[in-house]
Design a protein around this motif. Sequence first.
Motif, PDB file in Angstrom:
ATOM      1  N   VAL A   1       5.159   0.291  -4.444  1.00 47.20           N
ATOM      2  CA  VAL A   1       4.508   0.288  -5.762  1.00 47.20           C
ATOM      3  C   VAL A   1       5.453   0.844  -6.823  1.00 47.20           C
ATOM      4  O   VAL A   1       5.546   0.307  -7.938  1.00 47.20           O
ATOM      5  CB  VAL A   1       3.183   1.083  -5.710  1.00 47.20           C
ATOM      6  CG1 VAL A   1       2.565   1.198  -7.095  1.00 47.20           C
ATOM      7  CG2 VAL A   1       2.209   0.428  -4.751  1.00 47.20           C
TER       8      VAL A   1
ATOM      9  N   GLN B   1       2.601  -3.890 -16.766  1.00 51.35           N
ATOM     10  CA  GLN B   1       2.121  -2.930 -15.769  1.00 51.35           C
ATOM     11  C   GLN B   1       0.715  -3.272 -15.291  1.00 51.35           C
ATOM     12  O   GLN B   1       0.395  -3.054 -14.122  1.00 51.35           O
ATOM     13  CB  GLN B   1       2.187  -1.500 -16.309  1.00 51.35           C
ATOM     14  CG  GLN B   1       3.587  -1.004 -16.597  1.00 51.35           C
ATOM     15  CD  GLN B   1       4.541  -1.110 -15.420  1.00 51.35           C
ATOM     16  OE1 GLN B   1       4.145  -1.173 -14.262  1.00 51.35           O
ATOM     17  NE2 GLN B   1       5.836  -1.128 -15.706  1.00 51.35           N
ATOM     18  N   TRP B   2      -0.131  -3.795 -16.163  1.00 53.66           N
ATOM     19  CA  TRP B   2      -1.443  -4.277 -15.709  1.00 53.66           C
ATOM     20  C   TRP B   2      -1.272  -5.357 -14.650  1.00 53.66           C
ATOM     21  O   TRP B   2      -1.913  -5.323 -13.602  1.00 53.66           O
ATOM     22  CB  TRP B   2      -2.226  -4.867 -16.875  1.00 53.66           C
ATOM     23  CG  TRP B   2      -3.017  -3.907 -17.685  1.00 53.66           C
ATOM     24  CD1 TRP B   2      -3.183  -2.567 -17.466  1.00 53.66           C
ATOM     25  CD2 TRP B   2      -3.763  -4.216 -18.863  1.00 53.66           C
ATOM     26  NE1 TRP B   2      -3.971  -2.023 -18.446  1.00 53.66           N
ATOM     27  CE2 TRP B   2      -4.344  -3.016 -19.315  1.00 53.66           C
ATOM     28  CE3 TRP B   2      -3.980  -5.377 -19.583  1.00 53.66           C
ATOM     29  CZ2 TRP B   2      -5.148  -2.962 -20.448  1.00 53.66           C
ATOM     30  CZ3 TRP B   2      -4.778  -5.319 -20.710  1.00 53.66           C
ATOM     31  CH2 TRP B   2      -5.350  -4.126 -21.135  1.00 53.66           C
TER      32      TRP B   2
ATOM     33  N   CYS C   1      -2.126  -5.393  -1.443  1.00 51.64           N
ATOM     34  CA  CYS C   1      -2.448  -4.327  -0.488  1.00 51.64           C
ATOM     35  C   CYS C   1      -3.764  -4.632   0.209  1.00 51.64           C
ATOM     36  O   CYS C   1      -3.898  -4.455   1.413  1.00 51.64           O
ATOM     37  CB  CYS C   1      -2.505  -2.979  -1.216  1.00 51.64           C
ATOM     38  SG  CYS C   1      -3.062  -1.619  -0.167  1.00 51.64           S
TER      39      CYS C   1
ATOM     40  N   VAL D   1       1.438  -6.030 -12.793  1.00 51.88           N
ATOM     41  CA  VAL D   1       2.129  -5.519 -11.609  1.00 51.88           C
ATOM     42  C   VAL D   1       1.186  -4.706 -10.727  1.00 51.88           C
ATOM     43  O   VAL D   1       1.111  -4.908  -9.509  1.00 51.88           O
ATOM     44  CB  VAL D   1       3.358  -4.684 -12.033  1.00 51.88           C
ATOM     45  CG1 VAL D   1       3.859  -3.825 -10.905  1.00 51.88           C
ATOM     46  CG2 VAL D   1       4.460  -5.579 -12.543  1.00 51.88           C
ATOM     47  N   LEU D   2       0.454  -3.779 -11.330  1.00 50.24           N
ATOM     48  CA  LEU D   2      -0.422  -2.909 -10.532  1.00 50.24           C
ATOM     49  C   LEU D   2      -1.613  -3.666  -9.958  1.00 50.24           C
ATOM     50  O   LEU D   2      -2.041  -3.389  -8.828  1.00 50.24           O
ATOM     51  CB  LEU D   2      -0.872  -1.721 -11.370  1.00 50.24           C
ATOM     52  CG  LEU D   2       0.247  -0.741 -11.726  1.00 50.24           C
ATOM     53  CD1 LEU D   2      -0.255   0.328 -12.681  1.00 50.24           C
ATOM     54  CD2 LEU D   2       0.827  -0.104 -10.468  1.00 50.24           C
ATOM     55  N   THR D   3      -2.140  -4.644 -10.701  1.00 51.82           N
ATOM     56  CA  THR D   3      -3.231  -5.464 -10.158  1.00 51.82           C
ATOM     57  C   THR D   3      -2.741  -6.302  -8.986  1.00 51.82           C
ATOM     58  O   THR D   3      -3.427  -6.403  -7.957  1.00 51.82           O
ATOM     59  CB  THR D   3      -3.821  -6.365 -11.255  1.00 51.82           C
ATOM     60  OG1 THR D   3      -4.239  -5.551 -12.355  1.00 51.82           O
ATOM     61  CG2 THR D   3      -5.012  -7.150 -10.747  1.00 51.82           C
TER      62      THR D   3
ATOM     63  N   VAL E   1       6.681  -1.045 -10.208  1.00 47.34           N
ATOM     64  CA  VAL E   1       6.484  -0.480 -11.545  1.00 47.34           C
ATOM     65  C   VAL E   1       7.814  -0.371 -12.278  1.00 47.34           C
ATOM     66  O   VAL E   1       7.923  -0.720 -13.463  1.00 47.34           O
ATOM     67  CB  VAL E   1       5.770   0.888 -11.450  1.00 47.34           C
ATOM     68  CG1 VAL E   1       5.801   1.634 -12.768  1.00 47.34           C
ATOM     69  CG2 VAL E   1       4.327   0.696 -10.991  1.00 47.34           C
TER      70      VAL E   1
ATOM     71  N   CYS F   1       0.834  -1.205   0.000  1.00 46.36           N
ATOM     72  CA  CYS F   1       0.000   0.000   0.000  1.00 46.36           C
ATOM     73  C   CYS F   1       0.872   1.260   0.000  1.00 46.36           C
ATOM     74  O   CYS F   1       0.356   2.351  -0.221  1.00 46.36           O
ATOM     75  CB  CYS F   1      -0.922   0.010   1.214  1.00 46.36           C
ATOM     76  SG  CYS F   1      -2.099  -1.343   1.225  1.00 46.36           S
TER      77      CYS F   1
ATOM     78  N   ALA G   1      -0.207  -5.587  -7.019  1.00 47.05           N
ATOM     79  CA  ALA G   1       0.046  -4.682  -5.898  1.00 47.05           C
ATOM     80  C   ALA G   1      -1.257  -4.303  -5.195  1.00 47.05           C
ATOM     81  O   ALA G   1      -1.318  -4.264  -3.962  1.00 47.05           O
ATOM     82  CB  ALA G   1       0.770  -3.423  -6.384  1.00 47.05           C
ATOM     83  N   ALA G   2      -2.304  -4.034  -5.980  1.00 49.72           N
ATOM     84  CA  ALA G   2      -3.594  -3.674  -5.382  1.00 49.72           C
ATOM     85  C   ALA G   2      -4.176  -4.834  -4.580  1.00 49.72           C
ATOM     86  O   ALA G   2      -4.674  -4.639  -3.461  1.00 49.72           O
ATOM     87  CB  ALA G   2      -4.567  -3.237  -6.475  1.00 49.72           C
TER      88      ALA G   2
END
Length: 197
Positions: A20, A56-57, A67, A59-61, A24, A15, A63-64
């Motif tokens: 993050v 990036q999709w 979190c 990685v960010l998914t 990225v 978070c 991470a979310a």
Amino acid sequence: VRQGTISTRFLPDFCQIGAVFALVLSGQLLAFVLALAAPSEAGFWQDLSLLSLLIQWIVLTCAALLCAVRRWLGRLSNVAAALLSYLLVLLVTAVISECAYRLLHDFSLVEIDHAFVLRALGISAIVAALALRYLYVAHQWWQRLESETNARVEALQAPIRPHFLCNSLNPIAAMIPVAPDKAEAAVEDLADLLRAS
């Protein structure tokens, strides 16, 4: 759970913006490596842009989701938390790579290319395993460094405490016959000081 200043869990808090950003940046470096390693007829920049978008999709998914479940993962052992995190990364990779493949084919009912999904899963499995291993080794190193530092500080403080106490009590003992009220106040101040330290 905290122990000293180092967390007893090796997974970082996804978070936080720093974690993050590191994800990225690592994902973008992976996209560069993959684009350089397997050039296609489309050209480097198109390969890089599509790979960057896909990575990036993912990685960010991830991470979310990590979190969102961090408190639940915090209740588990390090092994269980790492295994569940690993499986979550693979699940996210499978879903997003299938969606990306369908998006590139205009969501037609064309059959999914399993080689594309398996290749994405293989890369994700290797990278996630290396990342988890790195996080675990780095966490162990920081814990060892902290315990060594605490041991050195305690070893330095151990001879100082009796010496300080002896030097403080001698003047107080000399004040008892002359000024008992001041001696009593000095003993109380010394007790407060030792309690605070």
